[in-house]
Design a protein around this motif. Structure first.
Motif, PDB file in Angstrom:
ATOM      1  N   SER A 108       0.830  -1.240   0.122  1.00  0.00           N
ATOM      2  CA  SER A 108       0.134  -0.066   0.021  1.00  0.00           C
ATOM      3  C   SER A 108       0.748   1.155  -0.070  1.00  0.00           C
ATOM      4  O   SER A 108       0.523   2.155  -0.687  1.00  0.00           O
ATOM      5  N   ALA A 109       1.915   1.357   0.935  1.00  0.00           N
ATOM      6  CA  ALA A 109       2.884   2.340   0.876  1.00  0.00           C
ATOM      7  C   ALA A 109       3.419   2.728  -0.527  1.00  0.00           C
ATOM      8  O   ALA A 109       3.269   3.743  -0.934  1.00  0.00           O
ATOM      9  N   VAL A 110       3.878   1.491  -0.993  1.00  0.00           N
ATOM     10  CA  VAL A 110       4.638   1.610  -2.340  1.00  0.00           C
ATOM     11  C   VAL A 110       3.557   2.120  -3.407  1.00  0.00           C
ATOM     12  O   VAL A 110       4.019   2.948  -4.301  1.00  0.00           O
ATOM     13  N   ASN A 111       2.526   1.497  -3.325  1.00  0.00           N
ATOM     14  CA  ASN A 111       1.423   1.748  -4.559  1.00  0.00           C
ATOM     15  C   ASN A 111       1.116   3.529  -4.322  1.00  0.00           C
ATOM     16  O   ASN A 111       0.924   4.240  -5.454  1.00  0.00           O
ATOM     17  N   LEU A 112       0.803   3.809  -3.183  1.00  0.00           N
ATOM     18  CA  LEU A 112       0.435   5.320  -2.983  1.00  0.00           C
ATOM     19  C   LEU A 112       1.406   6.335  -3.368  1.00  0.00           C
ATOM     20  O   LEU A 112       1.310   7.421  -3.784  1.00  0.00           O
TER      21      LEU A 112
END
Length: 260
Positions: A108-112
């Motif tokens: 989630s962190a990388v995607n955002l």
């Protein structure tokens, strides 16, 4: 196995996120061209001018919608892959609860961050396309080159580096705490509510924030009285919230989740 979990998470989201990113780039180019027409036009009259104004407004709104859609996609993915029938299959894998939760958190962190980076690039393209002529662009680049030595000298000053370090540390800590609070709220909502679990997660997210800001505000009033102290306090507070929130989510999933 953790790497395989991450790969699975990325595969399940990047088909939609890829479309969002391409749409952001296209919207940036379209908004830049519309802005360029408005800048070059002697007067904004008639349907072309109105259409360009509406296009720019729509592009700005589209950027906000894409940001919200990217976040909602991560929330829905975490819920479906951990608290539905798909979650049952996930927890039957030969991995621990920490790996299952961390794979969602990291992906989630990388995607955002990736979506935010594409949005910034799209805004830059929009600005470049809006420049009326190459001559103005060359003049702007020349001014930037002339200002670089003074800017670099300012950046290397100790006070600036300290302020920048505090700002970046606070931004990272706040980002981590927000992601963990979202994950914790979805976990609580999924375990407590019988129906409308996502709505329950939203409610718990706001409840957690109210509790967090109440406790932090009281502590801040007693512990910090300078701007540096405020930044330092919020950095530490967000880190504590991230750690406590993560282990609370871990305990709930590990001890209270029943997928039978």
């Amino acid at each position: 196995m953790f790497a395989k979990l991450l790969k699975m998470e990325f595969r399940s989201t990047w088909n939609i996120l890829g479309i969002l990113c391409l749409s952001l780039v296209g919207a940036g180019l379209l908004g830049g061209l519309a802005t360029r027409y408005l800048v070059n036009a002697d007067a904004v009259e008639g349907w072309p001018g109105v259409l360009c104004i509406l296009t720019v407004v729509a592009v700005v709104l589209f950027f906000a919608v894409c940001a919200a859609a990217a976040l909602i996609l991560q929330i829905v993915r975490f819920y479906r892959s951990r608290f539905t029938d798909e979650g049952y299959l996930t927890f039957t894998l030969p991995v621990g609860t920490h790996q299952i939760l961390l794979s969602s958190l990291v992906s989630s962190a990388v995607n955002l961050i990736a979506v935010a980076a594409v949005a910034l690039v799209s805004l830059a393209l929009m600005g470049l396309c809006a420049i009326p002529s190459m001559e103005i662009l060359k003049q702007g680049l020349s001014l930037i080159r002339q200002s670089l030595p003074a800017i670099w000298e300012r950046v290397l000053q100790t006070e600036f580096l300290q302020a920048l370090g505090l700002f970046l540390a606070n931004a990272v800590a706040n980002y981590a705490s927000e992601l963990v609070l979202v994950m914790l709220a979805v976990t609580i909502g999924s375990l407590v509510a019988k129906k409308h679990k996502i709505l329950a997660a939203v409610a718990f997210y706001y409840i957690l924030h109210i509790a967090m800001y109440t406790v932090s505000g009281i502590a801040l009033a007693h512990l910090a009285d300078t701007p540096e102290g405020v930044f330092g306090f919020w950095t530490v507070a967000n880190l504590v919230i991230a750690v406590v929130g993560y282990f609370a989510a871990y305990w709930l999933v590990d001890r209270k989740l029943n997928l039978n």
